[in-house]
Enzyme design. Structure first.
Site, PDB file in Angstrom:
ATOM      1  N   TRP A 166       0.824  -1.222   0.000  1.00 35.35           N
ATOM      2  CA  TRP A 166       0.000   0.000   0.000  1.00 35.35           C
ATOM      3  C   TRP A 166       0.857   1.270   0.000  1.00 35.35           C
ATOM      4  CZ3 TRP A 166      -0.351  -4.030   3.458  1.00 35.35           C
ATOM      5  CH2 TRP A 166       0.318  -3.872   4.668  1.00 35.35           C
ATOM      6  N   ARG A 167       2.167   1.094  -0.048  1.00 34.24           N
ATOM      7  CA  ARG A 167       3.032   2.275  -0.141  1.00 34.24           C
ATOM      8  C   ARG A 167       3.472   2.544  -1.571  1.00 34.24           C
ATOM      9  NH1 ARG A 167       6.587   1.464   5.441  1.00 34.24           N
ATOM     10  NH2 ARG A 167       4.994   2.346   6.809  1.00 34.24           N
ATOM     11  N   GLU A 177      -5.689   0.814   5.627  1.00 32.22           N
ATOM     12  CA  GLU A 177      -5.859   1.283   7.003  1.00 32.22           C
ATOM     13  C   GLU A 177      -6.943   0.510   7.737  1.00 32.22           C
ATOM     14  OE1 GLU A 177      -3.854   2.939   8.564  1.00 32.22           O
ATOM     15  OE2 GLU A 177      -2.671   3.850   6.985  1.00 32.22           O
ATOM     16  N   THR A 196      -4.454  -5.473  13.501  1.00 30.81           N
ATOM     17  CA  THR A 196      -4.030  -6.625  12.715  1.00 30.81           C
ATOM     18  C   THR A 196      -2.593  -6.423  12.250  1.00 30.81           C
ATOM     19  OG1 THR A 196      -6.314  -6.769  11.941  1.00 30.81           O
ATOM     20  CG2 THR A 196      -4.702  -8.120  10.796  1.00 30.81           C
ATOM     21  N   TYR A 222     -12.806  -9.316  12.701  1.00 35.03           N
ATOM     22  CA  TYR A 222     -13.534  -8.037  12.823  1.00 35.03           C
ATOM     23  C   TYR A 222     -14.286  -7.724  11.522  1.00 35.03           C
ATOM     24  CZ  TYR A 222     -11.080  -6.850  17.179  1.00 35.03           C
ATOM     25  OH  TYR A 222     -10.590  -6.816  18.458  1.00 35.03           O
ATOM     26  N   TYR A 271      -8.488   7.831  14.017  1.00 37.31           N
ATOM     27  CA  TYR A 271      -7.202   7.365  13.491  1.00 37.31           C
ATOM     28  C   TYR A 271      -7.233   7.267  11.961  1.00 37.31           C
ATOM     29  CZ  TYR A 271      -3.730   4.505  11.456  1.00 37.31           C
ATOM     30  OH  TYR A 271      -2.780   4.067  10.593  1.00 37.31           O
ATOM     31  N   ASP A 330      -2.526   6.052  16.652  1.00 34.97           N
ATOM     32  CA  ASP A 330      -2.827   4.638  16.909  1.00 34.97           C
ATOM     33  C   ASP A 330      -2.012   4.190  18.125  1.00 34.97           C
ATOM     34  OD1 ASP A 330      -0.248   4.577  16.005  1.00 34.97           O
ATOM     35  OD2 ASP A 330      -0.529   2.794  14.769  1.00 34.97           O
ATOM     36  N   CYS A 371      16.450   1.150  21.999  1.00 36.07           N
ATOM     37  CA  CYS A 371      16.772   2.565  22.185  1.00 36.07           C
ATOM     38  C   CYS A 371      18.129   2.945  21.576  1.00 36.07           C
ATOM     39  CB  CYS A 371      16.732   2.912  23.665  1.00 36.07           C
ATOM     40  SG  CYS A 371      15.096   2.686  24.399  1.00 36.07           S
ATOM     41  N   CYS A 397      17.745   4.016  18.109  1.00 34.02           N
ATOM     42  CA  CYS A 397      16.640   4.942  17.856  1.00 34.02           C
ATOM     43  C   CYS A 397      17.118   6.277  17.273  1.00 34.02           C
ATOM     44  CB  CYS A 397      15.864   5.194  19.140  1.00 34.02           C
ATOM     45  SG  CYS A 397      14.451   6.299  18.887  1.00 34.02           S
ATOM     46  N   CYS A 421      14.297  11.882  23.486  1.00 33.89           N
ATOM     47  CA  CYS A 421      13.379  11.029  24.257  1.00 33.89           C
ATOM     48  C   CYS A 421      13.570  11.183  25.764  1.00 33.89           C
ATOM     49  CB  CYS A 421      13.586   9.565  23.870  1.00 33.89           C
ATOM     50  SG  CYS A 421      12.424   8.444  24.670  1.00 33.89           S
TER      51      CYS A 421
END
Length: 369
Positions: free
Chosen positions: A34-35, A47, A53, A92, A130, A148, A209, A212, A218
């Site tokens: 989907w990108r 989405e 999921t 769902y 969202y 989200d 971390c 990151c 952070c």
DNA sequence: TAGACGTGGGT
DNA sequence: TACCCAAGTCT
């Protein structure tokens, strides 16, 4: 806690934060189906599928779904039975019924174009805060928050936000934070980067971390509190329900199947005759017999047990005792009650729980020879 | 606001 | 086994 949040926002170099985050995303983002383009319809489908999921689970479903329903027009005109079938096993199921309903709304009332207006898009069925923010930012480049679970986890750590993310009211705290932080040059990458960071680096347990890209921004890393954040209260344990079910065939070998109601659990999916076992009643076979007689006006003979199945939903567990048996007669075949061959059954959508029942039946037959 | 709403994977 | 988790929304 609000004071603390504002305080941490003031400590952040927003330009640098955006730059570090987006640069990392440009270098490290996963290639996802989907990108490939910014078609708002495809972003929308992805989405909805991605709600609660995993990415790995969604990928094959997304590809199959887009192949079958490549446009708003295609999904708009499709039979619900086919649409549900394309979703079979994803869970769902109201998501996809709402999606088709909303797509029809767009086809009919928005000239087939997904609205780029926050209020209009939020009015569509199944499009919550969202999803609205995700579509607006990713497909249209509009700087709206898309908060989200990832975003709440990441920002709770970066900004030291101690609100309980299990509470619905906490989402607006994070939306306010995103509004303060979001890049107006590239809101799409900003939002996606926050989620990607949560998926790849800032994970629920043992976050990486040291790898990151926004470590220096952070607060949790500074304070060593990354393993205490986010705060999330646990859910109550769910209930167990005893179910008796039967795979029933008539003299021609056709199977009796039933369509579930259009609301509630597994709405509009097909199932084998079954009923909840009420303890203070006679034996479970008799209970199923009574239900079938009343609901389908059918006479049946229930035979051997073919298996015991535990099926766990998010909010309850079914303990299913499954039998095989025969349909002697049936007065009322209808749109909801059908006798079908094994081959015909493949066109109907069953929940995983009922697929398990059928698998037990097949195994039992093979064992008998 | 809390519970309903699926499924499969991880610990 | 029994939790928890995964790109939430609806009622």
């Amino acid at each position: 806690m609000k004071k603390a949040q504002v305080k941490q926002l003031e400590n952040i170099d927003i330009d640098k934060f955006q730059q570090d985050l987006i640069s990392w995303f440009e270098a490290e983002q996963r290639e996802l189906p989907w990108r490939k383009d910014k078609d708002p319809y495809k972003i929308w489908v992805s989405e909805i599928m991605l709600q609660q999921t995993r990415v790995d689970t969604v990928i094959p479903y997304f590809q199959g779904f887009i192949e079958q329903f490549p446009t708003i027009e295609a999904l708009s005109n499709a039979e619900e039975e086919r649409v549900l079938k394309a979703w079979e096993g994803l869970g769902y199921y109201s998501r996809v019924r709402n999606l088709q309903s909303a797509v029809k709304e767009v086809y009919e009332n928005y000239d087939g174009k997904v609205p780029a207006d926050p209020q209009e898009i939020s009015s569509l069925k199944g499009v919550g805060p969202y999803t609205a923010g995700a579509i607006l930012s990713i497909a249209y480049g509009i700087p709206e928050p898309a908060v989200d679970g990832n975003v709440m986890r990441v920002l709770s750590r970066i900004l030291s936000i101690w609100d309980d993310i299990a509470k619905a009211s906490s989402r607006k705290v994070f939306e306010a934070a995103v509004r303060a932080l979001i890049s107006h040059d590239n809101p799409s990458y900003f939002n996606q980067a926050l989620m990607e960071l949560g998926a790849l680096i800032c994970t629920p347990t043992s976050p990486s971390c040291l790898l990151c890209p926004v470590q220096e921004h952070c607060d949790a890393f500074r304070e060593g509190t990354q393993n205490e954040l986010p705060v999330k209260t646990r859910k109550k344990k769910h209930r167990h329900v005893q179910i008796v079910a039967a795979v029933l065939q008539n003299a021609e070998g056709k199977f009796l199947i039933h369509k579930r109601p259009d609301k509630g659990l597994l709405a509009n999916l097909w199932e084998f005759p079954n009923t909840e076992v009420i303890q203070a009643f006679i034996n479970e076979k008799d209970q199923l017999n009574e239900m079938v007689k009343d609901a389908y006006e059918a006479e049946i003979q229930i035979g051997e047990m073919i298996g015991q199945i535990e099926h766990v939903f998010s909010h309850l567990t079914w303990n299913i005792n499954a039998y095989q048996g025969q349909v002697r007669s049936i007065a009322k075949e209808s749109a909801e009650v059908k006798l079908v061959t094994a081959e015909e059954m493949k066109a109907y959508t069953f929940s995983v729980s009922h697929q398990k029942i059928f698998q037990q039946f097949i195994q039992h037959i093979e064992k008998e020879g």
